[in-house]
Design a protein around this motif. Structure first.
Motif, PDB file in Angstrom:
ATOM      1  N   VAL A  49      -7.782  -2.229   2.691  1.00 26.99           N
ATOM      2  CA  VAL A  49      -7.045  -1.754   3.872  1.00 26.99           C
ATOM      3  C   VAL A  49      -7.842  -2.186   5.095  1.00 26.99           C
ATOM      4  O   VAL A  49      -9.044  -1.914   5.190  1.00 26.99           O
ATOM      5  CB  VAL A  49      -6.891  -0.220   3.871  1.00 26.99           C
ATOM      6  CG1 VAL A  49      -6.062   0.221   5.084  1.00 26.99           C
ATOM      7  CG2 VAL A  49      -6.248   0.270   2.576  1.00 26.99           C
ATOM      8  N   SER A  55      -2.110  -3.787   5.816  1.00 28.10           N
ATOM      9  CA  SER A  55      -2.359  -4.437   4.528  1.00 28.10           C
ATOM     10  C   SER A  55      -2.788  -5.881   4.718  1.00 28.10           C
ATOM     11  O   SER A  55      -3.388  -6.482   3.821  1.00 28.10           O
ATOM     12  CB  SER A  55      -1.090  -4.408   3.680  1.00 28.10           C
ATOM     13  OG  SER A  55      -0.043  -5.103   4.355  1.00 28.10           O
ATOM     14  N   THR A  60      -3.097   4.279   3.183  1.00 29.53           N
ATOM     15  CA  THR A  60      -3.075   3.797   4.555  1.00 29.53           C
ATOM     16  C   THR A  60      -3.556   4.851   5.531  1.00 29.53           C
ATOM     17  O   THR A  60      -4.493   4.631   6.317  1.00 29.53           O
ATOM     18  CB  THR A  60      -1.644   3.377   4.933  1.00 29.53           C
ATOM     19  OG1 THR A  60      -1.138   2.498   3.935  1.00 29.53           O
ATOM     20  CG2 THR A  60      -1.618   2.683   6.271  1.00 29.53           C
ATOM     21  N   MET A  69       0.857  -1.179   0.000  1.00 27.34           N
ATOM     22  CA  MET A  69       0.000   0.000   0.000  1.00 27.34           C
ATOM     23  C   MET A  69       0.899   1.236   0.000  1.00 27.34           C
ATOM     24  O   MET A  69       2.109   1.139   0.182  1.00 27.34           O
ATOM     25  CB  MET A  69      -0.894   0.006   1.242  1.00 27.34           C
ATOM     26  CG  MET A  69      -1.817  -1.197   1.318  1.00 27.34           C
ATOM     27  SD  MET A  69      -3.073  -1.078   2.612  1.00 27.34           S
ATOM     28  CE  MET A  69      -2.105  -0.778   4.071  1.00 27.34           C
TER      29      MET A  69
END
Length: 416
Positions: A376, A290, A165, A160
């Motif tokens: 996420v 992740s 994030t 990511m």
């Protein structure tokens, strides 16, 4: 008539010369190297910080990458060609990483590079690979690697990025715990990009930054910074660091009593830091990830991945960054298998076409910047009702794969 004879003679000499050149090429070392590259083992260079403050995460990356290689080989490889993982310690240093990457390409003749565990380190690796037109699949967070200034068609990003994030964590936390935020930030690219991601997520709902307090990488004592943070009376303390730094900062913030009036959140809630830091220190901390092994109850590919990892590594579970090591290696190997070759351009095209679910649910690489579009997971650390020593987080929310949560291709400098 004479001109026709002359032309005929020239054509004959060209044919003979071309044939001789072809014979020479067939016997040359250059031709042998080409054949070896397509017939020998498939070599994957894997630079990562095996020593230093991120060593625990890097070790798990290697363990998971080894699983991806073993699966590929057990399935017959690529027309019988087996894969090899060549792990190298980059010591969390961009210069060291560039040197190790160059050695892997020029001396070890690797076909692909996968790895890294730092924003700046992965950019140093990427500079080497894109100049030499070698595929690099990064498994560390960075916004910059997707931008046109650093991106190349040989650059892929299985990890990511900070915008994804921090954005996911911010969208979850800001509405629940308050709008006055202090950032305690590691003073390098990872920290800066995460702060930007949080601030962007909070802009439209009026989130206020009270302070952005920065600390050097490898800090072991936050006691001089914590009283300053408490004096600001934030609703949220966002601790933006990694590895051992995260473990120490959260433990000391807990010891100082920060949690009595302030919610602690982090962009990435690390499994290794939580295990090392302990249940009480991390209790109630919220962050993004992740991957968490506990999704196996709902995601079939996670259950399969976890079971194989446990079998290979004496019952251990994969970490978040370990899972990316697995995904980063598996995608390049699956693409090579789909292409039927390790020829770079054909593997690039095959990776661009991948629609895959190897360990966490559906993923694909966005066309413009080769960013892996993925889910996420928002986690909260717990200190009770744990079913096993590994049961350290609750999954409190999930952002499903969605390109709308990424910065646009145009913003990154790519053509739409």
């Amino acid at each position: 008539m004479t001109q026709d004879l002359v032309q005929s003679g020239l054509n004959r000499r060209r044919v003979l010369a071309t044939g001789a050149a072809g014979l020479a090429l067939a016997a040359s070392p250059f031709r042998i190297n080409i054949l070896q590259a397509q017939e020998g083992p498939i070599k994957i260079g894997f630079p990562c910080p095996l020593t230093g403050p991120y060593g625990a995460e890097a070790q798990n990356q290697v363990m998971a990458a080894q699983l991806a290689v073993a699966e590929f080989n057990d399935a017959g490889g690529l027309n019988g060609r087996k894969a090899e993982l060549l792990a190298r310690d980059d010591k969390l240093n961009p210069g060291e990483a560039a040197t190790r990457t160059l050695e892997l390409i020029e001396n070890d003749k690797v076909n692909f590079i996968v790895g890294s565990l730092s924003a700046s380190v992965q950019l140093a690796i990427n500079n080497i690979t894109k100049e030499r037109k070698v595929i690099f699949n990064s498994i560390s967070q960075s916004d910059t690697i997707n931008e046109i200034s650093d991106f190349s068609r040989y650059t892929f990003h299985e990890a990511m990025n900070p915008h994804m994030t921090a954005g996911a964590v911010g969208r979850y936390a800001f509405g629940k715990f308050g709008k006055k935020v202090v950032y305690l930030t590691a003073d390098y690219a990872y920290g800066y990009e995460m702060v930007r991601g949080f601030q962007r997520a909070g802009k439209d709902i009026g989130v206020e930054t009270l302070a952005d307090i920065r600390h050097p990488l490898g800090t072991t004592d936050f006691s001089t910074l914590l009283p300053r943070i408490q004096a600001l009376k934030p609703d949220i303390l966002c601790i933006i660091n990694f590895g051992r730094d995260q473990q120490i900062a959260i433990k000391q913030a807990t010891d100082f009593g920060v949690k009595r009036n302030t919610k602690i959140i982090v962009p990435i809630l690390l499994y290794t830091a939580r295990v090392a830091g302990g249940a009480q220190a991390f209790d109630g901390v919220i962050g993004g990830s992740s991957y968490y092994w506990g999704i196996e109850d709902k995601v079939a590919s996670a259950k399969s991945f976890n079971d194989k990892f446990r079998k290979m590594h004496k019952g251990a579970v994969p970490t978040d960054y370990g899972a990316m090591g697995y995904g980063g290696v598996r995608t390049v190997l699956e693409a090579a298998k789909a292409a039927g070759t390790t020829e770079t351009e054909k593997v690039v095209a095959a990776m661009e076409a991948l629609k895959y679910d190897y360990y966490k649910g559906p993923e694909y690489y966005r066309a413009c910047d080769h960013q892996a579009v993925q889910s996420v997971f928002i986690l909260q650390s717990k200190s009770k009702d744990m079913k096993s020593p590994e049961d350290v987080f609750d999954i409190v929310a999930t952002e499903e794969p969605n390109e709308a949560t990424l910065r646009s291709c145009g913003e990154l400098g790519h053509k739409a």
